[in-house]
Scaffold this motif. Structure first.
Motif, PDB file in Angstrom:
ATOM      1  N   THR A 136      41.799  -8.337  30.260  1.00 54.84           N
ATOM      2  CA  THR A 136      43.222  -8.251  29.908  1.00 54.84           C
ATOM      3  C   THR A 136      43.873  -6.936  30.334  1.00 54.84           C
ATOM      4  N   ARG A 137      43.183  -6.161  31.138  1.00 47.93           N
ATOM      5  CA  ARG A 137      43.755  -4.965  31.754  1.00 47.93           C
ATOM      6  C   ARG A 137      43.729  -5.072  33.280  1.00 47.93           C
ATOM      7  N   HIS A 169      48.875 -14.603  33.015  1.00 48.58           N
ATOM      8  CA  HIS A 169      49.350 -13.240  33.257  1.00 48.58           C
ATOM      9  C   HIS A 169      50.820 -13.163  32.897  1.00 48.58           C
ATOM     10  N   TRP A 217      36.640  -9.154  27.251  1.00 51.30           N
ATOM     11  CA  TRP A 217      38.062  -9.350  26.953  1.00 51.30           C
ATOM     12  C   TRP A 217      38.914  -8.144  27.331  1.00 51.30           C
ATOM     13  N   ASN A 218      38.477  -6.950  26.927  1.00 50.03           N
ATOM     14  CA  ASN A 218      39.280  -5.750  27.165  1.00 50.03           C
ATOM     15  C   ASN A 218      39.455  -5.460  28.653  1.00 50.03           C
ATOM     16  N   LEU A 272      43.486 -19.096  32.053  1.00 54.22           N
ATOM     17  CA  LEU A 272      43.878 -17.698  32.095  1.00 54.22           C
ATOM     18  C   LEU A 272      45.381 -17.612  32.295  1.00 54.22           C
ATOM     19  N   ALA A 298      43.100 -15.233  22.263  1.00 61.74           N
ATOM     20  CA  ALA A 298      44.540 -15.123  22.085  1.00 61.74           C
ATOM     21  C   ALA A 298      44.936 -15.291  20.636  1.00 61.74           C
ATOM     22  N   SER A 335      51.183  -8.849  22.449  1.00 64.25           N
ATOM     23  CA  SER A 335      50.038  -8.112  22.942  1.00 64.25           C
ATOM     24  C   SER A 335      48.815  -8.752  22.304  1.00 64.25           C
ATOM     25  N   LEU A 389      46.592  -9.729  33.830  1.00 59.61           N
ATOM     26  CA  LEU A 389      46.063 -10.841  33.033  1.00 59.61           C
ATOM     27  C   LEU A 389      46.247 -10.512  31.553  1.00 59.61           C
ATOM     28  N   ASN A 390      46.737 -11.489  30.793  1.00 56.87           N
ATOM     29  CA  ASN A 390      46.904 -11.263  29.361  1.00 56.87           C
ATOM     30  C   ASN A 390      46.134 -12.273  28.522  1.00 56.87           C
ATOM     31  N   TYR A 391      45.416 -13.171  29.187  1.00 58.22           N
ATOM     32  CA  TYR A 391      44.580 -14.125  28.461  1.00 58.22           C
ATOM     33  C   TYR A 391      43.512 -14.693  29.387  1.00 58.22           C
TER      34      TYR A 391
END
Length: 155
Positions: A81-82, A54, A77-78, A52, A11, A5, A62-64
């Motif tokens: 990544t949501r 996911h 960022w928040n 980017l 990252a 996470s 998306l996680n980055y």
């Protein structure tokens, strides 16, 4: 090994190295050069190349996103990544995008992708010569997909 996470702006070192290693393994060349003494996470986050990724959710999130990605999609960022990855494309081309992502999952990567994307503020842009690649560990276990591109134009 699971993707961590990600917290904060950028990252973890582990996730950044995961992106860099996956790219190099699949394409046979580095995505970017990390200077001696520099952290991979810092180099990737500050790279002018948009990067980017996911994860594996049913509706991948998306996680980055590095600084260039956050600026292009006009998100912090928040928020980034949501965001479900599919929401980075206009609704009418989401089905086409899904077919493309499935092709990448099968082949490992595609290095000639182009397409129109949309920012959170509704700004449309066309990406050119994007590399979309699978995130895998050194044993081939699949963890998601990433994209990297240097060329885009607002439309």
């Amino acid at each position: 090994m699971k993707l961590q996470s990600l917290q904060g702006a950028g990252a973890s070192e582990r996730h950044a190295q995961f992106i860099l290693d996956s790219y190099a393994r699949l394409l046979g060349e580095p995505l970017l050069t990390v200077a001696p003494g520099e952290k991979s996470a810092d180099a990737l986050f500050e790279s002018p190349i948009v990067v980017l990724s996911h994860g594996l959710e049913n509706d991948p999130v998306l996680n980055y996103g590095n600084r260039a990605a956050l600026e292009l999609w006009e998100m912090d960022w928040n928020t980034f990544t949501r965001t479900p990855s599919r929401l980075t494309a206009e609704p009418m081309i989401r089905a086409e995008r899904q077919q493309f992502l499935e092709a990448v999952a099968e082949k490992g990567y595609i290095d000639t992708y182009q397409g129109i994307r949309i920012s959170s503020a509704g700004t449309r842009f066309r990406i050119h010569e994007a590399v979309v690649f699978n995130l895998t560990d050194d044993t081939g276990h699949y963890y998601g997909q990433a994209a990297a591109f240097a060329y885009y134009a607002y439309v």
